[in-house]
Design an enzyme around this catalytic site. Structure first.
Site, PDB file in Angstrom:
ATOM      1  N   SER A  84       0.829  -1.204   0.000  1.00 14.75           N
ATOM      2  CA  SER A  84       0.000   0.000   0.000  1.00 14.75           C
ATOM      3  C   SER A  84       0.869   1.262   0.000  1.00 14.75           C
ATOM      4  CB  SER A  84      -0.966  -0.062   1.187  1.00 14.75           C
ATOM      5  OG  SER A  84      -2.008   0.851   1.001  1.00 14.75           O
TER       6      SER A  84
ATOM      7  N   ASP B 222     -10.338  -5.419  -2.850  1.00 12.68           N
ATOM      8  CA  ASP B 222      -9.666  -4.418  -2.003  1.00 12.68           C
ATOM      9  C   ASP B 222     -10.540  -3.159  -1.943  1.00 12.68           C
ATOM     10  OD1 ASP B 222      -7.974  -2.283  -1.137  1.00 12.68           O
ATOM     11  OD2 ASP B 222      -6.227  -3.500  -1.664  1.00 12.68           O
TER      12      ASP B 222
ATOM     13  N   HIS C 194      -7.407  -6.047   1.245  1.00 11.26           N
ATOM     14  CA  HIS C 194      -6.190  -5.252   1.461  1.00 11.26           C
ATOM     15  C   HIS C 194      -5.386  -5.768   2.662  1.00 11.26           C
ATOM     16  CE1 HIS C 194      -4.176  -1.449   0.418  1.00 11.26           C
ATOM     17  NE2 HIS C 194      -4.053  -1.153   1.690  1.00 11.26           N
TER      18      HIS C 194
HETATM   19  N1  LIG Z   1      -6.982   2.059  10.414  1.00 18.49           N
HETATM   20  C1  LIG Z   1      -7.588   2.152   9.129  1.00 18.49           C
HETATM   21  C2  LIG Z   1      -7.062   1.072   8.203  1.00 18.49           C
HETATM   22  C3  LIG Z   1      -5.669   1.359   7.807  1.00 18.49           C
HETATM   23  C4  LIG Z   1      -5.133   0.253   6.940  1.00 18.49           C
HETATM   24  O1  LIG Z   1      -5.851  -0.475   6.282  1.00 18.49           O
HETATM   25  N2  LIG Z   1      -3.813   0.167   6.911  1.00 18.49           N
HETATM   26  C5  LIG Z   1      -3.176  -0.822   6.092  1.00 18.49           C
HETATM   27  C6  LIG Z   1      -2.298  -0.131   5.128  1.00 18.49           C
HETATM   28  S1  LIG Z   1      -3.256   0.959   4.131  1.00 18.49           S
HETATM   29  C7  LIG Z   1      -2.141   1.729   3.096  1.00 18.49           C
HETATM   30  O2  LIG Z   1      -1.068   2.096   3.320  1.00 18.49           O
HETATM   31  C8  LIG Z   1      -2.397  -1.760   6.991  1.00 18.49           C
HETATM   32  O3  LIG Z   1      -1.411  -2.323   6.592  1.00 18.49           O
HETATM   33  N3  LIG Z   1      -2.885  -1.949   8.219  1.00 18.49           N
HETATM   34  C9  LIG Z   1      -2.237  -2.737   9.215  1.00 18.49           C
HETATM   35  C10 LIG Z   1      -2.743  -4.135   9.383  1.00 18.49           C
HETATM   36  O4  LIG Z   1      -2.176  -4.839  10.240  1.00 18.49           O
HETATM   37  O5  LIG Z   1      -3.648  -4.576   8.645  1.00 18.49           O
HETATM   38  C11 LIG Z   1      -9.075   2.044   9.253  1.00 18.49           C
HETATM   39  O6  LIG Z   1      -9.525   2.139  10.363  1.00 18.49           O
HETATM   40  O7  LIG Z   1      -9.744   1.878   8.232  1.00 18.49           O
END
Ligand SMILES: N[C@@H](CCC(=O)N[C@@H](CSC=O)C(=O)NCC(=O)O)C(=O)O
Length: 267
Positions: free
Chosen positions: A131, A209, A244
């Site tokens: 991402s 996604d 995602h």
């Molecule tokens: N906190 C957010 C969601 C944020 C999210 O999906 N982060 C992804 C990366 S997005 C792009 O850079 C991520 O890797 N999260 C960490 C995980 O452990 O999944 C929300 O509340 O929507």
């Protein structure tokens, strides 16, 4: 800031004649180095092929480090976007491009390689990311083609100049000078960086996604590469039904590990 490093069994068993190569994995928004370490399942692959894997942090942290004035999760702490900020107040701490591609590898080299080079953090190295980190990997790779042996990405933001996450980050870190933005945007870099060695980039994106259409837009990279030296050198794979999350990432980590292992001379 934190950093996690996984050293494969070959490091301890001393079974590999060459220095152990490294993959740098750049994480996404909100992540610490722990997300990918705990949920990416890279470690098994590192032991299988004999590479080290480094999980850098996603931003500076600590007292006095500025963050998003609105405290949202897509800018500031946990969202450094792997650029060198030029705009105040972020330009003091947010030099993530310099940090992940130069400062951290050099620090690790000094720390681990006291007499001989046991782990190669500088020369036989590859880069991957997810991402925001997928953007960081693509951008850093194209800007340093002679440094990295290979690049892969999971659900990358390929055209930050034209999507909300990227526009917010670039405005905040770089200001409104679009020529500075272009220096980091993969869809611009494919036009200016010559792929003289016919290198190929591997990308996976899930068809379910939730960020696909608004933030990632992976086909823009294929479009931008048309007529350039990167045309047909971006292997974009859509994974049917995947989202995602790290369930998606960990499913395709074995394929990315094999891709990098080949380019690092391990198979
Ligand atoms: N906190 C957010 C969601 C944020 C999210 O999906 N982060 C992804 C990366 S997005 C792009 O850079 C991520 O890797 N999260 C960490 C995980 O452990 O999944 C929300 O509340 O929507």
């Amino acid at each position: 800031m934190d950093v996690n490093i996984y050293l494969p069994r070959q490091y301890y068993e001393k079974t590999q004649s060459k220095a152990i190569p490294t993959i740098f994995y750049l994480s996404g928004l909100t992540c610490t180095p722990n997300n990918a370490s705990e949920k990416g399942f890279w470690q098994f692959q590192a032991d299988k092929y004999g590479f080290c894997i480094v999980f850098p942090d996603t931003s500076p942290r600590g007292e006095g480090v500025p963050t998003d004035p609105e405290n949202s999760w897509d800018f500031g702490i946990g969202a450094g976007f792997y650029v060198n900020a030029t705009k105040q107040p972020f330009n003091k701490n947010y030099n993530m491009y310099q940090y992940v591609h130069f400062e951290l590898p050099n620090e690790l080299n000094t720390y681990f390689n006291k007499e001989t080079v046991e782990i190669d953090f500088l020369d036989n190295v590859s880069i991957a990311g997810h991402s925001m980190g997928g953007f960081g990997a693509l951008s850093g790779y194209m800007k340093n083609l002679s440094k990295y042996k290979s690049c892969s990405a999971f659900s990358p933001i390929v055209n930050p100049m034209n999507v909300p996450w990227g526009q917010k980050a670039f405005n905040g870190y770089l200001g409104d000078n679009k020529s500075e933005w272009k220096e980091y945007d993969p869809c611009e870099l494919v036009k200016t960086v010559k792929n003289t060695e016919n290198k190929t980039i591997l990308i996976h994106v899930g068809t379910s996604d939730p960020f696909l259409e608004k933030q990632l837009k992976p086909t823009s990279l294929l479009e931008a590469s048309k007529g350039t030296t990167w045309e047909d050198h971006i292997n974009l794979k859509f994974a049917e039904g995947f989202d995602h999350s790290y369930f998606f990432i960990s499913t395709f980590v074995p394929e990315h590990a094999e891709f990098h292992a080949k380019h690092l001379g391990l198979i």
